[in-house]
Design a protein around this motif. Structure first.
Motif, PDB file in Angstrom:
ATOM      1  N   LYS A 160       3.856   8.571   5.833  1.00  0.00           N
ATOM      2  CA  LYS A 160       4.335   7.338   5.317  1.00  0.00           C
ATOM      3  C   LYS A 160       3.634   6.122   5.398  1.00  0.00           C
ATOM      4  O   LYS A 160       3.252   5.726   6.570  1.00  0.00           O
ATOM      5  CB  LYS A 160       5.769   7.108   5.974  1.00  0.00           C
ATOM      6  CG  LYS A 160       6.575   8.400   5.511  1.00  0.00           C
ATOM      7  CD  LYS A 160       7.235   8.485   4.270  1.00  0.00           C
ATOM      8  CE  LYS A 160       8.435   9.364   4.073  1.00  0.00           C
ATOM      9  NZ  LYS A 160       8.697   9.472   2.604  1.00  0.00           N
ATOM     10  N   LEU A 161       3.316   5.443   4.376  1.00  0.00           N
ATOM     11  CA  LEU A 161       2.930   4.023   4.481  1.00  0.00           C
ATOM     12  C   LEU A 161       4.007   3.157   4.483  1.00  0.00           C
ATOM     13  O   LEU A 161       4.238   1.952   4.992  1.00  0.00           O
ATOM     14  CB  LEU A 161       2.068   3.847   3.461  1.00  0.00           C
ATOM     15  CG  LEU A 161       0.541   4.333   3.759  1.00  0.00           C
ATOM     16  CD1 LEU A 161      -0.475   4.184   2.679  1.00  0.00           C
ATOM     17  CD2 LEU A 161      -0.220   3.131   4.804  1.00  0.00           C
ATOM     18  N   THR A 162       5.018   3.603   3.673  1.00  0.00           N
ATOM     19  CA  THR A 162       6.287   2.818   3.348  1.00  0.00           C
ATOM     20  C   THR A 162       7.612   2.907   4.412  1.00  0.00           C
ATOM     21  O   THR A 162       8.216   1.805   4.536  1.00  0.00           O
ATOM     22  CB  THR A 162       7.118   3.262   2.156  1.00  0.00           C
ATOM     23  OG1 THR A 162       7.317   4.562   2.432  1.00  0.00           O
ATOM     24  CG2 THR A 162       6.276   3.292   0.960  1.00  0.00           C
ATOM     25  N   GLN A 163       6.931   3.542   5.433  1.00  0.00           N
ATOM     26  CA  GLN A 163       8.127   3.489   6.714  1.00  0.00           C
ATOM     27  C   GLN A 163       7.170   3.527   7.828  1.00  0.00           C
ATOM     28  O   GLN A 163       6.195   4.329   8.011  1.00  0.00           O
ATOM     29  CB  GLN A 163       8.934   4.615   6.829  1.00  0.00           C
ATOM     30  CG  GLN A 163      10.073   4.287   5.883  1.00  0.00           C
ATOM     31  CD  GLN A 163      10.483   5.232   4.545  1.00  0.00           C
ATOM     32  OE1 GLN A 163       9.709   6.444   4.718  1.00  0.00           O
ATOM     33  NE2 GLN A 163      11.190   5.094   3.839  1.00  0.00           N
TER      34      GLN A 163
ATOM     35  N   ASN B 151       6.784  -3.220   2.815  1.00  0.00           N
ATOM     36  CA  ASN B 151       7.228  -2.108   3.826  1.00  0.00           C
ATOM     37  C   ASN B 151       7.079  -2.493   5.019  1.00  0.00           C
ATOM     38  O   ASN B 151       8.197  -2.060   5.736  1.00  0.00           O
ATOM     39  CB  ASN B 151       6.220  -1.154   3.507  1.00  0.00           C
ATOM     40  CG  ASN B 151       5.980  -0.597   2.019  1.00  0.00           C
ATOM     41  OD1 ASN B 151       7.032  -0.565   1.368  1.00  0.00           O
ATOM     42  ND2 ASN B 151       4.780  -0.311   1.613  1.00  0.00           N
ATOM     43  N   LEU B 152       6.453  -3.344   5.491  1.00  0.00           N
ATOM     44  CA  LEU B 152       6.336  -3.631   6.737  1.00  0.00           C
ATOM     45  C   LEU B 152       7.640  -4.480   7.148  1.00  0.00           C
ATOM     46  O   LEU B 152       8.383  -4.300   8.285  1.00  0.00           O
ATOM     47  CB  LEU B 152       5.180  -4.555   7.100  1.00  0.00           C
ATOM     48  CG  LEU B 152       4.994  -5.212   8.582  1.00  0.00           C
ATOM     49  CD1 LEU B 152       5.040  -3.969   9.548  1.00  0.00           C
ATOM     50  CD2 LEU B 152       3.655  -5.910   8.531  1.00  0.00           C
TER      51      LEU B 152
ATOM     52  N   GLN C  12       0.838  -1.259  -0.118  1.00  0.00           N
ATOM     53  CA  GLN C  12       0.145   0.126  -0.051  1.00  0.00           C
ATOM     54  C   GLN C  12       0.993   1.353   0.053  1.00  0.00           C
ATOM     55  O   GLN C  12       1.924   1.516   0.662  1.00  0.00           O
ATOM     56  CB  GLN C  12      -0.945  -0.054   1.191  1.00  0.00           C
ATOM     57  CG  GLN C  12      -1.912   0.986   1.173  1.00  0.00           C
ATOM     58  CD  GLN C  12      -2.895   0.982   2.331  1.00  0.00           C
ATOM     59  OE1 GLN C  12      -2.568   0.061   3.197  1.00  0.00           O
ATOM     60  NE2 GLN C  12      -3.616   1.973   2.609  1.00  0.00           N
ATOM     61  N   VAL C  13       0.584   2.219  -0.872  1.00  0.00           N
ATOM     62  CA  VAL C  13       1.150   3.609  -0.661  1.00  0.00           C
ATOM     63  C   VAL C  13       0.176   4.607  -0.930  1.00  0.00           C
ATOM     64  O   VAL C  13      -1.033   4.321  -1.401  1.00  0.00           O
ATOM     65  CB  VAL C  13       2.017   3.734  -2.049  1.00  0.00           C
ATOM     66  CG1 VAL C  13       3.259   2.685  -2.202  1.00  0.00           C
ATOM     67  CG2 VAL C  13       1.250   3.484  -3.113  1.00  0.00           C
ATOM     68  N   ALA C  14       0.338   5.734  -0.269  1.00  0.00           N
ATOM     69  CA  ALA C  14      -0.486   6.857  -0.583  1.00  0.00           C
ATOM     70  C   ALA C  14      -0.502   7.858   0.465  1.00  0.00           C
ATOM     71  O   ALA C  14       0.031   7.492   1.498  1.00  0.00           O
ATOM     72  CB  ALA C  14      -2.045   6.344  -0.692  1.00  0.00           C
ATOM     73  N   GLN C  15      -0.845   8.989   0.024  1.00  0.00           N
ATOM     74  CA  GLN C  15      -0.822  10.020   0.843  1.00  0.00           C
ATOM     75  C   GLN C  15      -2.270  10.607   1.193  1.00  0.00           C
ATOM     76  O   GLN C  15      -2.646  11.281   1.964  1.00  0.00           O
ATOM     77  CB  GLN C  15       0.039  11.279   0.234  1.00  0.00           C
ATOM     78  CG  GLN C  15       1.728  11.040   0.073  1.00  0.00           C
ATOM     79  CD  GLN C  15       2.366  10.691   1.398  1.00  0.00           C
ATOM     80  OE1 GLN C  15       2.084  11.443   2.363  1.00  0.00           O
ATOM     81  NE2 GLN C  15       3.081   9.787   1.343  1.00  0.00           N
TER      82      GLN C  15
ATOM     83  N   SER D  17      10.451  -2.310   7.768  1.00  0.00           N
ATOM     84  CA  SER D  17      10.350  -1.692   9.210  1.00  0.00           C
ATOM     85  C   SER D  17      10.567  -2.693  10.203  1.00  0.00           C
ATOM     86  O   SER D  17      11.145  -2.317  11.299  1.00  0.00           O
ATOM     87  CB  SER D  17       8.744  -1.098   9.456  1.00  0.00           C
ATOM     88  OG  SER D  17       8.365  -0.378   8.414  1.00  0.00           O
TER      89      SER D  17
END
Lengths: 545, 375
Positions: free
Chosen positions: B170-173, A484-485, A372-375, A488
């Motif tokens: 951020k969703l990526t971090q 992404n997770l 998932q990506v988004a702002q 992290s």
């Protein structure tokens, strides 16, 4: 001198925005939305208002003898992907051209006719406007937009009757489209594609508005910051009404983006009433109601019911809202076949994640969960890989050197076993599974998972892995293909390793706190760790030799 | 002296991944600015030995040096997360690590550099990227987490968290929760007060820029604004409560941005009570006036929000005679003469909403430090 208070009314010209009145010591003495009336002692004050990221303010004086006073504030300007402001001549012409297109009959390009799609891409025109360059930017950006069906197949014909007006900074398509779920994609200069879902409903036209930035390429941010409407097919809207809808959309979208119910009672009423002409208002209103400290459950139920009547009870956003409502009421989720297509709003996706059982495992939903990506408030994700226009899962090969492979893994099989058992009950990793099934396996205990994570942390040469990964990426050979997770989790695993190597234990309490700090359900973190373990295992023993 | 107060100041200006996290000019200077205020007897009055600084070495190792090393390891670009974590643990732990030290004092946690926040969390929070952060290794200091954890443990009675960094959603971090144990002393967290200041709203960009009011030095806007608030808010008082800092920042933000707008900060005041910042005296802020309709010899009064006269001005040729009220409600007033140059002059005034009145034609409302006022 009289010190009696005066009745002061502050109002924004279009009644849209959050108002605060502060006294001369900058203390907030009144607040409201759109307009407010407050009794104020004589003195100096400031009225300030904000909406959609824009702001305005005005100083005013309450004179000692005053009984009443009105403080008008101009309508607040804020950036909008749709041309709603009427300023310079070109903005009026751009707006007029686009709104005329909205009013026109959609083109038949052979993709069905139940509903429609209007896709608008615009840019501001400056005094030093270079029409050639502007035309190129519009053309390139429009060419990079993709329309895909629910399975991810590209529908190349959607641009067949594109309207291109570079002199007005406008490019658009206006087509008839079969009712159903779709993906809108954008491929950037590096070839990476971001996807976002939307739907076309019989008798409705979905409208999507993008704005090109002043400089630089169109990016994911701009893609996410789109404005959307759904209006009845064949029903023309007066320009002022369309402008009002777009403005209200942006205010609601901004409130959702901020995660606050920063919207007036009047604006909420407008959303609720006008949702019959734009069902997206119903979705916005419902999510904004959910943001209030004590959501009005009856109202929420009515909004969901009425909106479902227009876009369908099986619609993923509707299902997510029903799930959230059930949660509010303390009820079990209603029996459902589950959600098989992602919702449009990221707030809906969050609601679905609260009950992973509702999410039917399939490649598209796995992509959303992992990438998932988004702002903006819209759900979007990066496409991992596609072959022949279809979305596929990436295989687990590796480009790490044999030396690293030797170092890399000695992950005990019990790690995978424990994580497998833990995540299996959610049946989230089974691609072929058509719907959620009740668990038939006893989950591993938290302590077992903790031990598995400690093993994972301690048994890997993280520095070497990461250095090799970076080198591989630098040399264009790809890398570990982590989510992404998982990125992290890498530093956390290293910290756990350092702590254990220093002789300190890593406790269940610390583990719980780390997981709660990550703000992901334990099962999601466990699945990410399981997948990470599997990827590292693949490094150690690549299937292809 | 605030003998029980401590501070950890982190300023990161150099990163191992400059394409994603370009060099910054402000953070190291911001830390210096904060340290000067913290250790000043007229400011935080914290013993200098109790102010811990962790900053990028702007004159030392560069990214090129790191990548040129034999092992090619560019992931050691300091400061690292561990640099902060070890100092934090040392500060809060007993020397033999048998438990924590509980202090009736204030902890300042200050962070300046590139930062971000998690998209899905609604409550205010932010994390600071550290020197070796990269797309694959998301090393960061989760400032809010450390502040909240310190509060929950009841290790200090007051915590001031300042995060002068972006809050890109951020969703990526993800902010990285450190391996710290769950607070067990339930109830103790009710007492400590936490005051949080973030350089931008959620999803917003904090900015560093050359600030005219600080001799053109580059600083983070929030750091500049916070210290400006402590100097100028609540004129006439010797302490500034946290709520007044918040009010000041919200009202003065566009003025503090000096003509180039920036996302406003997010300020979270303690849920119960106030944190008070002591000072010797509030300062005045310059306000520029333009002489237009003002007649020679005519008196102009500057009044505050309660119509009390703050200053009386009389134009006398190319000079303005000023009689200005003293601070702290005293009877004293001061008189000064200010030159008018090219029809303009500058008069320091308390930061407030004020009004200039005089004759038949002058009635100008203004906020100190803002737009020029025509008289």
């Amino acid at each position: 001198m009289s010190n009696s208070k005066a009745s002061v009314t502050v109002n924004i010209a279009d009644r849209q925005g959050e108002i605060e009145v502060v006294d001369s010591a900058f203390q907030v003495v009144a607040n409201g939305f759109g307009a407010l009336t407050v009794d104020l002692a004589p003195g100096l004050y400031k009225a300030r208002a904000q909406a959609g990221g824009g702001r305005t303010e005005s100083l005013f004086l309450v004179e000692p003898q005053a009984k009443t006073l009105t403080v008008p504030l101009n309508a607040i300007d804020f950036a909008n992907p749709a041309p709603v402001q009427e300023g310079e001549d070109w903005t009026r012409r751009q707006q007029s051209a686009l709104f005329d297109l909205v009013a026109s009959e959609p083109e038949d390009v052979g993709l069905g006719w139940d509903g429609g799609l209007l896709l608008s891409l615009r840019q501001d025109i400056h005094l030093d406007h270079d029409e050639g360059r502007s035309a190129d930017r519009l053309r390139i950006t429009m060419d990079r937009l993709q329309l895909r069906d629910a399975m991810g197949n590209q529908l190349a014909d959607f641009r067949r009757k594109e309207v291109h007006l570079p002199e007005l900074g406008l490019s658009a398509v206006n087509l008839k489209l079969k009712a159903g779920y779709y993906l809108l994609g954008y491929q950037d200069e590096q070839g990476e594609t971001v996807l976002t879902p939307f739907y076309v409903v019989t008798g409705w036209r979905s409208q999507i508005y993008f704005q090109l930035p002043d400089e630089g390429p169109f990016g994911y941010q701009d893609f996410s910051d789109r404005a959307m409407l759904m209006t009845p097919s064949g029903m023309g809207l007066p320009h002022y009404e369309l402008r009002r809808y777009l403005r209200l959309t942006e205010i609601a979208r901004y409130a959702l983006l901020q995660g606050r119910q920063a919207i007036t009672r009047e604006e909420m009423n407008a959303l609720l009433q006008d949702k019959f002409f734009n069902p997206l208002f119903g979705l916005f209103a419902a999510h904004l109601l959910l943001l209030s400290p004590r959501p009005n459950q009856d109202l929420l139920e009515t909004v969901i019911h009425n909106t479902a009547g227009m876009i369908g009870v099986d619609n993923p956003d509707i299902q997510a809202l029903r799930l959230a409502l059930a949660g509010l009421k303390g009820e079990s989720p209603l029996a459902s076949q589950g959600v098989s297509f992602p919702p449009m709003l990221s707030a809906s996706w969050r609601a679905l994640l609260d009950c992973p059982a509702m999410v039917v495992a399939n490649p598209v939903l796995r992509e959303v969960a992992a990438r998932q990506v988004a702002q903006g408030p819209w759900l979007a994700w990066k496409l991992e890989e596609e072959v022949g226009g279809r979305i596929v899962s990436r295989s687990g090969d590796s480009v790490l050197s044999p030396k690293i492979l030797e170092l890399t893994l000695n992950v005990p099989s019990k790690v995978l076993e424990k994580l497998n058992i833990f995540t299996k009950i959610y049946n989230f990793t089974t691609l072929a599974s058509p719907s959620w099934e009740l668990p038939d396996t006893t989950p591993a205990s938290e302590e077992d998972v903790l031990q598995a994570i400690k093993d994972l942390a301690c048994n890997n040469p993280w520095n070497e892995i990461i250095r090799a990964h970076k080198k591989a990426v630098r040399e264009g050979q790809g890398g570990l293909h982590l989510t992404n997770l998982q990125f992290s989790l890498l530093p956390m695993l290293q910290l756990i390793k350092e702590q254990l190597e220093e002789g300190d234990d890593f406790t269940v309490e610390e583990f719980r706190l780390m997981m709660s700090g990550l703000h992901v359900p334990l099962v999601v973190a466990a699945e990410a760790l399981q997948d990470l373990t599997e990827k590292l295992a693949t490094i150690a023993a690549p299937s292809g030799g | 002296m605030a003998t029980n107060d401590y501070a950890i100041l982190v300023g990161i200006s150099r990163y191992a991944d400059p394409d994603r996290l370009p060099d910054l000019k402000g953070p190291v200077r911001d830390v210096e600015l904060m340290r000067n205020w913290l250790t000043s007897p007229a400011g935080g009055d914290v013993p200098p030995a109790q102010v811990i600084e962790i900053v990028s070495d702007e004159t030392g190792m560069t990214l090129a040096d790191l990548t040129a090393r034999d092992d090619g390891d560019d992931s050691a670009m300091p400061p690292l997360f561990q640099d902060f974590f070890k100092k934090f643990l040392k500060l809060i732990s007993k020397p033999d690590r048998s438990g924590y030290v509980y202090r009736q004092g204030r902890l300042y946690l200050y962070f300046s550099g590139h930062g971000f926040c998690e998209k899905y969390r609604r409550e205010a929070h932010a994390a600071l990227f550290v020197g070796n952060s990269s797309p694959i290794e998301n090393w960061n200091i989760y400032g809010t987490y450390f502040a909240q954890w310190t509060k929950d443990q009841g290790l200090f009675s007051e915590i001031v968290l300042i995060m002068d960094c972006c809050r890109d959603a951020k969703l990526t971090q993800r902010p990285m929760p450190p391996p710290l144990p769950q607070p067990t002393n339930i109830g103790v967290s009710v007492a400590p007060k936490l005051f949080e200041l973030y350089g931008a709203p959620r999803g917003g960009k904090a900015q560093e820029r050359a600030i005219a009011a600080r001799n053109g030095e580059v600083h983070g806007l929030l750091t500049h604004a916070f210290l400006d608030a402590l100097e100028h808010a609540e004129w006439g008082k010797t302490e500034v409560p946290s709520q007044a800092v918040k009010n000041y920042l919200e009202s003065q933000w566009s003025i503090l941005c000096e003509g180039s707008p920036a996302d406003p900060p997010e300020v979270v005041v303690p849920t119960i009570g106030e944190i008070y910042f002591q000072r010797k005296a509030g300062k005045l802020k310059p306000q520029r006036f333009k002489v237009k309709n003002w007649s020679d010899g005519e008196k102009v009064r500057i009044v505050n929000g309660q119509f009390e006269v703050v200053a009386e001005l009389i134009l006398n040729g190319d000079q303005v005679k000023v009689k200005r009220e003293a601070q702290f409600g005293g009877d004293d007033s001061e008189e000064l003469v200010i030159a008018v140059v090219d029809g303009e002059f500058e008069l320091p005034l308390p930061v407030s909403l004020l009004m200039a009145t005089g004759g038949a034609s002058i009635q100008q409302k203004f906020e100190t430090g803002g737009d020029d006022v025509e008289l």
